[in-house]
Design a protein around this motif. Structure first.
Motif, mmCIF file in Angstrom:
data_model
loop_
_atom_site.group_PDB
_atom_site.id
_atom_site.type_symbol
_atom_site.label_atom_id
_atom_site.label_comp_id
_atom_site.label_asym_id
_atom_site.label_seq_id
_atom_site.Cartn_x
_atom_site.Cartn_y
_atom_site.Cartn_z
ATOM 1 N N LEU A 374 -34.026 9.610 78.294
ATOM 2 C CA LEU A 374 -34.602 10.832 77.764
ATOM 3 C C LEU A 374 -34.667 11.885 78.863
ATOM 4 C CD1 LEU A 374 -37.653 9.457 75.717
ATOM 5 C CD2 LEU A 374 -35.368 10.006 74.879
ATOM 6 N N ARG A 375 -34.651 13.135 78.465
ATOM 7 C CA ARG A 375 -34.809 14.232 79.420
ATOM 8 C C ARG A 375 -36.256 14.713 79.382
ATOM 9 N NH1 ARG A 375 -31.323 15.196 83.380
ATOM 10 N NH2 ARG A 375 -31.256 17.459 83.161
ATOM 11 N N ALA A 376 -36.854 14.834 80.558
ATOM 12 C CA ALA A 376 -38.234 15.304 80.668
ATOM 13 C C ALA A 376 -38.338 16.261 81.851
ATOM 14 C CB ALA A 376 -39.193 14.125 80.832
ATOM 15 N N ILE A 377 -39.324 17.122 81.803
ATOM 16 C CA ILE A 377 -39.555 18.102 82.862
ATOM 17 C C ILE A 377 -40.472 17.499 83.917
ATOM 18 C CG2 ILE A 377 -40.443 20.388 83.404
ATOM 19 C CD1 ILE A 377 -37.886 20.349 81.698
ATOM 20 N N SER A 378 -40.036 17.530 85.165
ATOM 21 C CA SER A 378 -40.845 16.980 86.248
ATOM 22 C C SER A 378 -42.006 17.918 86.571
ATOM 23 C CB SER A 378 -39.991 16.763 87.498
ATOM 24 O OG SER A 378 -40.788 16.269 88.558
ATOM 25 N N ALA A 399 -46.197 17.812 76.693
ATOM 26 C CA ALA A 399 -46.850 19.054 77.094
ATOM 27 C C ALA A 399 -47.393 19.784 75.859
ATOM 28 C CB ALA A 399 -45.852 19.946 77.837
ATOM 29 N N PRO A 400 -48.314 20.742 76.059
ATOM 30 C CA PRO A 400 -48.865 21.493 74.922
ATOM 31 C C PRO A 400 -47.804 22.167 74.064
ATOM 32 C CG PRO A 400 -50.203 21.854 76.867
ATOM 33 C CD PRO A 400 -49.010 21.075 77.317
ATOM 34 N N ASP A 401 -46.661 22.545 74.669
ATOM 35 C CA ASP A 401 -45.612 23.215 73.885
ATOM 36 C C ASP A 401 -44.675 22.211 73.206
ATOM 37 O OD1 ASP A 401 -44.176 22.202 75.991
ATOM 38 O OD2 ASP A 401 -43.332 24.129 76.640
ATOM 39 N N GLY A 402 -44.981 20.911 73.321
ATOM 40 C CA GLY A 402 -44.191 19.894 72.638
ATOM 41 C C GLY A 402 -43.076 19.291 73.468
ATOM 42 N N THR A 403 -42.799 19.823 74.652
ATOM 43 C CA THR A 403 -41.744 19.268 75.490
ATOM 44 C C THR A 403 -42.255 18.035 76.232
ATOM 45 O OG1 THR A 403 -42.331 20.702 77.340
ATOM 46 C CG2 THR A 403 -40.662 21.518 75.800
#
Length: 451
Positions: A374-378, A399-403
């Motif tokens: 999966l791709r996730a933001i560090s 995250a709050p924005d769904g990412t």
């Protein structure tokens, strides 16, 4: 069956002292082979097993055009843009049997979800989109649906004669339901893979032994047992084997005789003061690697020769109602594939997830063995030098924005087993990748259903 040397010769740029993670998996693709033995199991005993043949649907699902809603069925060509439609109800169609009446222009049939569509009707209006009138009439508001709405077609899910599930698919709960929907009580699957495991080293304590200076309790044995059990293989636990040539030889020979694969932990690093590497070389065709990765650099792979006169019908650790069904075993046994893992607890788990698990899935006959990423933001910066693959223990959250976002679990030492408990995935920093900044996207190998 190719030898280690033959596989190495075909792998471009092969260097056992600096092997990339991608090259490891490419090498193992050539080393392992699927088992050939099969058995027929009832569905309740087949969860997690791998199909040995295509499941061809003997029926169409659904077997008839039917209603997707509770409402009223009618001929959709009576709808006109911008105009309501009033119809007279002439009967009721219930699920489980066909309605035998005739429906003319200006008429409809009250219908339940799953009921067969009466002849000549192609549209269903949900009950909540209608208003009741006098003399058994309903009125459909203008422009709330179009011709063909809420109608399920015969064979919309699966058409008779089509492949419903392909050979090599693992039977998930959804797949079991799909097979059952076809009316099939049994499936043909590959036999259960047998995997033998033992820990090596004089510094290893078994549970129940008193502590002693310089010794550690064997956590790897229980971790690997859990990982293998989650895969659904038959686990042959050979315990802790001391660093004595005779004991090691006996353990390897027993494992090669009983199992399709052998997993060891410890004793594969250059310079370790034990006999494990020597015994691996003596009994099999084995390569010793230094992988460009962190954690888990040392690893041994190969084959340990098996006995030609071995018992091919080792009892299953998973007795079930399938015992009354005919079981087939492989016609021959060429020994066991060896996976010699490092001794550090986290390195054992990482090398198992990155390399051993995909290889075992291929041996089980599965056509889907690569772990999904999966791709996730560090949410934090990570230092990384190109030239090796790093597997950081991470925690993925939303995250709050769904990412998806991910952070490390802190101390990444290869002996910090608690960090694997806190993690729900491995952050995979690839071979050519450099430093990671806050906000960069990274790949994550998730643990759900694996650990």
């Amino acid at each position: 069956m190719k030898t280690i040397a033959q596989i190495a010769a075909e792998l471009q740029g092969y260097d056992p002292q600096a092997l990339s993670a991608a090259d490891v998996n490419q090498f193992l693709d050539q080393l392992v082979e699927p088992v050939t033995g099969t058995e027929t199991l009832p569905l309740f005993s087949a969860l997690g097993r791998v199909l040995a043949e295509d499941v061809v649907s003997p029926i169409s699902v659904p077997p008839h055009d039917n209603s997707a809603m509770d409402g009223y069925a009618f001929a959709g060509d009576q709808l006109a843009p911008g105009q309501p439609l009033t119809l007279r109800v002439v009967g009721t169609a219930l699920a489980g049997k066909a309605w035998a009446g005739a429906v003319g222009a200006g008429e409809c049939v009250k219908i339940m979800t799953g009921a067969i569509m009466p002849a000549g009707l192609d549209t269903v209006v949900p009950q909540e989109f209608t208003t009741a009138g006098g003399d058994g009439q309903i009125t459909i508001a203008a422009d709330v649906l179009k011709t063909g709405d809420n109608r399920r077609f015969k064979g919309e899910d699966i058409m008779q004669g089509r492949v419903a599930l392909a050979r090599g698919e693992r039977l998930t709960p959804a797949a079991l339901g799909l097979v059952a929907s076809l009316g099939l009580p049994t499936v043909r699957v590959f036999r259960r893979l047998r995997v033998a495991y033992f820990s090596t080293g004089d510094e290893i304590l078994s549970l129940g032994e008193p502590p002693r200076e310089g010794a550690v309790y064997d956590s790897n044995r229980y971790t690997v047992f859990g990982l293998l059990t989650r895969m659904g293989v038959e686990v042959i636990d050979l315990g802790v084997v001391r660093d004595e040539p005779a004991l090691l030889e006996a353990a390897f020979r027993q494992a090669a005789q009983q199992a399709d694969a052998i997993i060891t932990s410890g004793g594969v690093s250059v310079g370790e003061a034990d006999h494990t590497r020597t015994m691996m070389k003596q009994l099999g065709d084995v390569a010793f690697w230094r992988i460009a990765m962190r954690p888990g650099r040392p690893m041994a792979v190969g084959r340990i020769a098996g006995s030609k006169n071995q018992d091919k019908t080792a009892p299953s650790a998973y007795p079930s109602s399938a015992d009354s069904y005919q079981n087939d075993t492989d016609p021959s046994h060429n020994g066991a594939v060896l996976f010699g893992l490092p001794g550090n607890p986290v390195a054992v788990m990482v090398t198992f997830l990155a390399f051993v698990r995909p290889a075992l899935l291929r041996m089980m006959g599965s056509t889907h063995s690569a772990p999904p990423l999966l791709r996730a933001i560090s949410t934090e910066a990570m230092r990384k030098k190109p030239g090796r693959t790093e597997y950081q223990r991470g925690r993925v959250t939303t995250a709050p924005d769904g990412t998806l976002q991910v952070c490390t679990t802190g101390n990444q030492g290869s002996g910090v087993l608690s960090s694997m408990v806190q993690a729900n995935g491995l952050i995979v920093l690839h071979h050519g990748q450099g430093n990671v900044a806050v906000g960069d996207a990274v790949d994550v190998m998730v643990f759900d259903g694996v650990i």
